[in-house]
Design a protein around this motif. Structure first.
Motif, PDB file in Angstrom:
ATOM      1  N   TYR A  85       2.475   0.359   7.312  1.00 41.72           N
ATOM      2  CA  TYR A  85       1.670   1.676   7.192  1.00 41.72           C
ATOM      3  C   TYR A  85       2.027   2.710   8.149  1.00 41.72           C
ATOM      4  O   TYR A  85       2.007   3.680   7.456  1.00 41.72           O
ATOM      5  CB  TYR A  85       0.142   1.139   7.513  1.00 41.72           C
ATOM      6  CG  TYR A  85      -1.006   2.303   7.514  1.00 41.72           C
ATOM      7  CD1 TYR A  85      -1.117   2.760   6.199  1.00 41.72           C
ATOM      8  CD2 TYR A  85      -1.326   2.703   8.738  1.00 41.72           C
ATOM      9  CE1 TYR A  85      -2.007   3.934   6.449  1.00 41.72           C
ATOM     10  CE2 TYR A  85      -2.168   3.756   8.630  1.00 41.72           C
ATOM     11  CZ  TYR A  85      -2.681   4.289   7.672  1.00 41.72           C
ATOM     12  OH  TYR A  85      -3.535   5.363   7.629  1.00 41.72           O
ATOM     13  N   GLU A  97       1.287  -1.158   3.928  1.00 40.59           N
ATOM     14  CA  GLU A  97       0.949  -0.650   2.608  1.00 40.59           C
ATOM     15  C   GLU A  97       1.304  -1.365   1.548  1.00 40.59           C
ATOM     16  O   GLU A  97       2.427  -1.728   1.665  1.00 40.59           O
ATOM     17  CB  GLU A  97       1.305   1.013   2.870  1.00 40.59           C
ATOM     18  CG  GLU A  97       0.684   1.740   1.577  1.00 40.59           C
ATOM     19  CD  GLU A  97       1.094   3.060   1.399  1.00 40.59           C
ATOM     20  OE1 GLU A  97       1.273   3.543   0.172  1.00 40.59           O
ATOM     21  OE2 GLU A  97       1.673   3.668   2.228  1.00 40.59           O
ATOM     22  N   ILE A  98       0.407  -1.615   0.601  1.00 40.37           N
ATOM     23  CA  ILE A  98       0.876  -2.365  -0.781  1.00 40.37           C
ATOM     24  C   ILE A  98       0.990  -1.457  -1.808  1.00 40.37           C
ATOM     25  O   ILE A  98       0.009  -0.281  -1.973  1.00 40.37           O
ATOM     26  CB  ILE A  98      -0.131  -3.691  -1.040  1.00 40.37           C
ATOM     27  CG1 ILE A  98       0.249  -4.390  -2.399  1.00 40.37           C
ATOM     28  CG2 ILE A  98      -1.536  -3.088  -1.256  1.00 40.37           C
ATOM     29  CD1 ILE A  98      -0.539  -5.577  -2.328  1.00 40.37           C
ATOM     30  N   THR A  99       1.982  -1.386  -2.523  1.00 42.49           N
ATOM     31  CA  THR A  99       2.163  -0.418  -3.612  1.00 42.49           C
ATOM     32  C   THR A  99       2.825  -1.034  -4.767  1.00 42.49           C
ATOM     33  O   THR A  99       3.525  -2.040  -4.735  1.00 42.49           O
ATOM     34  CB  THR A  99       3.309   0.762  -3.114  1.00 42.49           C
ATOM     35  OG1 THR A  99       2.595   1.208  -2.215  1.00 42.49           O
ATOM     36  CG2 THR A  99       3.287   1.821  -4.328  1.00 42.49           C
ATOM     37  N   VAL A 116      -0.022  -8.171  -7.270  1.00 44.67           N
ATOM     38  CA  VAL A 116      -0.850  -8.161  -6.074  1.00 44.67           C
ATOM     39  C   VAL A 116      -0.839  -9.567  -5.488  1.00 44.67           C
ATOM     40  O   VAL A 116      -0.735  -9.596  -4.171  1.00 44.67           O
ATOM     41  CB  VAL A 116      -1.964  -7.548  -6.310  1.00 44.67           C
ATOM     42  CG1 VAL A 116      -3.176  -8.013  -5.025  1.00 44.67           C
ATOM     43  CG2 VAL A 116      -1.993  -6.230  -6.606  1.00 44.67           C
ATOM     44  N   SER A 133      -4.082   0.005   0.304  1.00 40.12           N
ATOM     45  CA  SER A 133      -3.532   0.498  -0.950  1.00 40.12           C
ATOM     46  C   SER A 133      -4.112   2.214  -0.726  1.00 40.12           C
ATOM     47  O   SER A 133      -5.567   2.230  -0.665  1.00 40.12           O
ATOM     48  CB  SER A 133      -3.927  -0.025  -2.289  1.00 40.12           C
ATOM     49  OG  SER A 133      -3.316   0.433  -3.378  1.00 40.12           O
ATOM     50  N   ILE A 135      -4.690   5.192  -3.384  1.00 39.73           N
ATOM     51  CA  ILE A 135      -4.525   5.521  -4.870  1.00 39.73           C
ATOM     52  C   ILE A 135      -5.343   6.615  -4.917  1.00 39.73           C
ATOM     53  O   ILE A 135      -6.307   7.175  -4.283  1.00 39.73           O
ATOM     54  CB  ILE A 135      -5.455   4.283  -5.339  1.00 39.73           C
ATOM     55  CG1 ILE A 135      -4.965   2.996  -4.920  1.00 39.73           C
ATOM     56  CG2 ILE A 135      -5.506   4.678  -6.920  1.00 39.73           C
ATOM     57  CD1 ILE A 135      -5.867   2.045  -5.359  1.00 39.73           C
ATOM     58  N   SER A 142      -5.847   1.658 -11.371  1.00 45.02           N
ATOM     59  CA  SER A 142      -5.516   0.987  -9.971  1.00 45.02           C
ATOM     60  C   SER A 142      -6.646   0.624  -9.357  1.00 45.02           C
ATOM     61  O   SER A 142      -6.625  -0.389  -8.603  1.00 45.02           O
ATOM     62  CB  SER A 142      -4.345   1.746  -9.483  1.00 45.02           C
ATOM     63  OG  SER A 142      -3.214   1.908  -9.857  1.00 45.02           O
ATOM     64  N   PHE A 146      -7.360  -3.195  -7.708  1.00 45.32           N
ATOM     65  CA  PHE A 146      -7.317  -3.464  -6.223  1.00 45.32           C
ATOM     66  C   PHE A 146      -8.768  -3.979  -6.137  1.00 45.32           C
ATOM     67  O   PHE A 146      -8.818  -5.179  -5.476  1.00 45.32           O
ATOM     68  CB  PHE A 146      -6.970  -2.501  -5.511  1.00 45.32           C
ATOM     69  CG  PHE A 146      -5.522  -2.392  -5.402  1.00 45.32           C
ATOM     70  CD1 PHE A 146      -4.862  -3.343  -4.559  1.00 45.32           C
ATOM     71  CD2 PHE A 146      -4.923  -1.741  -6.097  1.00 45.32           C
ATOM     72  CE1 PHE A 146      -3.440  -3.163  -4.477  1.00 45.32           C
ATOM     73  CE2 PHE A 146      -3.338  -1.556  -6.142  1.00 45.32           C
ATOM     74  CZ  PHE A 146      -2.681  -2.341  -5.109  1.00 45.32           C
ATOM     75  N   TYR A 151     -10.007  -6.090  -2.660  1.00 41.07           N
ATOM     76  CA  TYR A 151      -9.825  -4.872  -1.815  1.00 41.07           C
ATOM     77  C   TYR A 151     -11.225  -4.009  -1.955  1.00 41.07           C
ATOM     78  O   TYR A 151     -11.605  -3.826  -2.819  1.00 41.07           O
ATOM     79  CB  TYR A 151      -8.859  -3.987  -2.393  1.00 41.07           C
ATOM     80  CG  TYR A 151      -7.187  -4.632  -2.083  1.00 41.07           C
ATOM     81  CD1 TYR A 151      -6.663  -4.179  -1.096  1.00 41.07           C
ATOM     82  CD2 TYR A 151      -6.793  -5.751  -2.804  1.00 41.07           C
ATOM     83  CE1 TYR A 151      -5.522  -4.729  -0.713  1.00 41.07           C
ATOM     84  CE2 TYR A 151      -5.535  -6.301  -2.541  1.00 41.07           C
ATOM     85  CZ  TYR A 151      -4.870  -6.114  -1.466  1.00 41.07           C
ATOM     86  OH  TYR A 151      -3.714  -6.587  -1.138  1.00 41.07           O
ATOM     87  N   GLN A 174      -8.653  -1.528   1.277  1.00 45.29           N
ATOM     88  CA  GLN A 174      -7.975  -2.456   2.340  1.00 45.29           C
ATOM     89  C   GLN A 174      -8.512  -3.802   2.081  1.00 45.29           C
ATOM     90  O   GLN A 174      -9.603  -4.156   1.173  1.00 45.29           O
ATOM     91  CB  GLN A 174      -8.290  -2.133   3.892  1.00 45.29           C
ATOM     92  CG  GLN A 174      -9.619  -2.649   4.055  1.00 45.29           C
ATOM     93  CD  GLN A 174      -9.923  -2.141   5.778  1.00 45.29           C
ATOM     94  OE1 GLN A 174     -10.498  -1.486   5.855  1.00 45.29           O
ATOM     95  NE2 GLN A 174      -9.315  -3.112   6.512  1.00 45.29           N
TER      96      GLN A 174
END
Length: 182
Positions: A85, A97-99, A116, A133, A135, A142, A146, A151, A174
């Protein structure tokens, strides 16, 4: 420290092949990303990027980044990654961070949820605690993805950028992977 392995994800509905994403095989991932640059507000970039720029931006060659290509029936359908992050601040070492981005023809088929879940498993192997994430507020698909993956919306930045002659906001989602004590 290579936490990225080639593997296969098998769910009830699909078989997904997974390969490490790197500078030598990022042409399709770059093309997928550039589609979103040119046609959507999913990314705030406004100018398509070269493969090198893509690799540099997502730091796919960095030892702390976990980056994958995802294939469905032999076709490269998307990419996903985990990256620090804020690697310049050590207190964030357990927060990544997840992308992910899917080829437009593979959206809405359940692949995003599988990606994911796969990235979360890798995050747990790394001992990460929190995934975030970020967005675009207009990227409702998206956001729904999530949310379905557990999330929680934890932040909203209004008028964070301008694209296609309008202001765009950002949502921060998150997920706490492990409830651990210090």
């Amino acid at each position: 420290m290579d936490f990225v392995k080639n593997s296969t994800i098998e769910s009830d509905t699909m078989k997904i092949s997974v390969q490490k994403l790197n500078i030598n095989n990022c042409s399709q991932a770059t093309a997928i990303y550039n589609y979103y640059v040119e046609n959507t507000t999913a990314t705030y970039a406004t100018i398509p990027v070269s493969e090198k720029e893509f690799a540099d931006y997502y730091k796919i060659e960095d030892e702390k980044t976990v980056a994958y290509r995802y294939f469905l029936d032999g076709i490269e359908a998307g990419f996903g990654l985990l990256k620090p992050y804020d690697e310049k601040k050590q207190a964030f070492d357990k927060t990544y961070e997840i992308t992910l981005y899917l080829h437009k023809d593979f959206c809405g088929k359940g692949l995003g949820k599988e990606i994911v879940a796969h990235l979360e498993e890798r995050a747990k192997e790394l001992g990460l605690v929190t995934l975030i994430s970020i967005i675009s507020t207009e990227n409702t698909e998206s956001c729904r993805l999530f949310e379905k993956c557990g999330y929680e919306l934890c932040g909203h930045v209004k008028k964070a950028g301008i694209k296609f002659e309008r202001f765009l906001g950002l949502y921060f989602y998150q997920k706490i992977l492990e409830d651990m004590d210090i």
